[in-house]
Design a protein around this motif. Structure first.
Motif, short mmCIF file in Angstrom:
data_model
loop_
_atom_site.label_atom_id
_atom_site.label_comp_id
_atom_site.label_asym_id
_atom_site.label_seq_id
_atom_site.Cartn_x
_atom_site.Cartn_y
_atom_site.Cartn_z
N GLU A 52 48.42 48.65 43.54
CA GLU A 52 47.69 49.16 44.70
C GLU A 52 46.20 49.30 44.37
OE1 GLU A 52 48.32 53.35 46.11
OE2 GLU A 52 49.28 52.27 47.77
N THR A 53 45.90 49.79 43.17
CA THR A 53 44.52 49.94 42.73
C THR A 53 43.88 48.56 42.54
OG1 THR A 53 45.10 52.02 41.63
CG2 THR A 53 43.02 51.00 40.99
N ALA A 54 44.64 47.60 42.02
CA ALA A 54 44.13 46.24 41.87
C ALA A 54 43.77 45.64 43.22
CB ALA A 54 45.16 45.37 41.15
N GLU A 55 44.63 45.84 44.20
CA GLU A 55 44.38 45.32 45.54
C GLU A 55 43.13 45.97 46.14
OE1 GLU A 55 44.62 43.33 49.20
OE2 GLU A 55 45.32 42.88 47.18
N THR A 56 42.96 47.25 45.95
CA THR A 56 41.77 47.94 46.45
C THR A 56 40.52 47.37 45.78
OG1 THR A 56 43.01 49.96 46.91
CG2 THR A 56 40.62 50.19 46.65
N ALA A 57 40.57 47.18 44.48
CA ALA A 57 39.43 46.61 43.75
C ALA A 57 39.13 45.20 44.25
CB ALA A 57 39.70 46.60 42.25
N TRP B 113 50.72 37.50 42.19
CA TRP B 113 50.24 36.32 41.43
C TRP B 113 49.20 35.56 42.24
CZ3 TRP B 113 50.23 35.87 36.53
CH2 TRP B 113 51.30 36.30 35.73
N ALA B 114 49.42 35.40 43.54
CA ALA B 114 48.44 34.70 44.38
C ALA B 114 47.13 35.48 44.46
CB ALA B 114 49.02 34.47 45.77
N ASP B 115 47.22 36.78 44.58
CA ASP B 115 46.00 37.59 44.60
C ASP B 115 45.28 37.55 43.26
OD1 ASP B 115 46.42 38.27 47.24
OD2 ASP B 115 47.34 40.21 46.78
N TYR B 116 46.04 37.54 42.18
CA TYR B 116 45.46 37.44 40.83
C TYR B 116 44.74 36.09 40.69
CZ TYR B 116 45.56 38.02 35.64
OH TYR B 116 45.25 38.16 34.31
N ALA B 117 45.32 35.03 41.21
CA ALA B 117 44.67 33.72 41.17
C ALA B 117 43.36 33.75 41.95
CB ALA B 117 45.60 32.65 41.76
N ASP C 262 35.45 44.03 43.49
CA ASP C 262 35.28 44.41 42.09
C ASP C 262 36.30 43.57 41.31
OD1 ASP C 262 35.04 45.53 39.59
OD2 ASP C 262 35.17 47.62 40.29
N TYR C 263 35.96 42.29 41.18
CA TYR C 263 36.91 41.33 40.65
C TYR C 263 37.26 41.57 39.18
CZ TYR C 263 35.78 38.98 45.01
OH TYR C 263 35.59 38.69 46.33
N ALA C 264 36.31 42.02 38.39
CA ALA C 264 36.60 42.28 36.98
C ALA C 264 37.63 43.40 36.84
CB ALA C 264 35.31 42.62 36.23
N LYS C 265 37.47 44.46 37.62
CA LYS C 265 38.43 45.56 37.57
C LYS C 265 39.80 45.08 38.07
CE LYS C 265 39.29 50.24 39.25
NZ LYS C 265 38.75 51.37 40.04
N ALA C 266 39.80 44.34 39.17
CA ALA C 266 41.07 43.84 39.71
C ALA C 266 41.76 42.94 38.69
CB ALA C 266 40.82 43.08 41.01
N ARG C 267 41.00 42.06 38.05
CA ARG C 267 41.57 41.17 37.03
C ARG C 267 42.26 41.96 35.93
NH1 ARG C 267 37.14 38.97 33.81
NH2 ARG C 267 37.26 41.13 33.12
N ASP C 268 41.57 42.99 35.45
CA ASP C 268 42.13 43.79 34.36
C ASP C 268 43.42 44.48 34.78
OD1 ASP C 268 39.94 42.95 32.88
OD2 ASP C 268 38.86 44.85 33.08
N LEU C 269 43.46 44.96 36.02
CA LEU C 269 44.66 45.64 36.51
C LEU C 269 45.81 44.67 36.73
CD1 LEU C 269 42.81 48.06 38.93
CD2 LEU C 269 44.01 48.71 36.83
N TYR C 270 45.51 43.49 37.30
CA TYR C 270 46.56 42.48 37.46
C TYR C 270 47.08 42.04 36.09
CZ TYR C 270 45.72 41.90 42.48
OH TYR C 270 45.62 42.10 43.84
#
Length: 102
Positions: free
Chosen positions: A13-18, A45-49, A23-31
């Motif tokens: 959920e936090t990754a999706e918010t980022a 996985w699609a969102d991570y891509a 805030d792609y770097a934060k999202a990447r780290d969370l994924y």
């Protein structure tokens, strides 16, 4: 187990918010954390891509494409993953393959 599941849910959920806040770097780290825990779905996985491509000069080739493949392994009809795969084919000038992914 419920506590672990809840923790992963909050992580994603936090990754999706980022991601939505760009805030792609934060999202990447969370994924990445969720992937290490083997808690990814075709959606995540699609969102991570998508996030990885944003950090890769908007190119889906390479690492982002690997995440797209993981999404498609989980759900071969996943709309976003299919769209992203078609975009990979287009970006790499494999036009007949791009049309096939529609």
């Amino acid at each position: 187990i419920a506590t672990r599941r809840e923790a992963v849910y909050r992580l994603l959920e936090t990754a999706e918010t980022a991601r939505r806040q760009r805030d792609y770097a934060k999202a990447r780290d969370l994924y990445r954390q969720a992937a290490q825990q083997q808690q990814m779905t075709a959606d995540t996985w699609a969102d991570y891509a998508d996030v990885a491509a944003s950090l890769n000069g908007n190119s889906l080739a390479g690492e982002p494409e690997q995440y797209i493949q993981r999404a498609l392994q989980l759900d071969p009809r996943h709309a976003k993953a299919l769209w992203l795969q078609g975009s990979v084919e287009h970006q790499t000038q494999r036009y007949p393959a791009a049309i096939a992914w529609r």
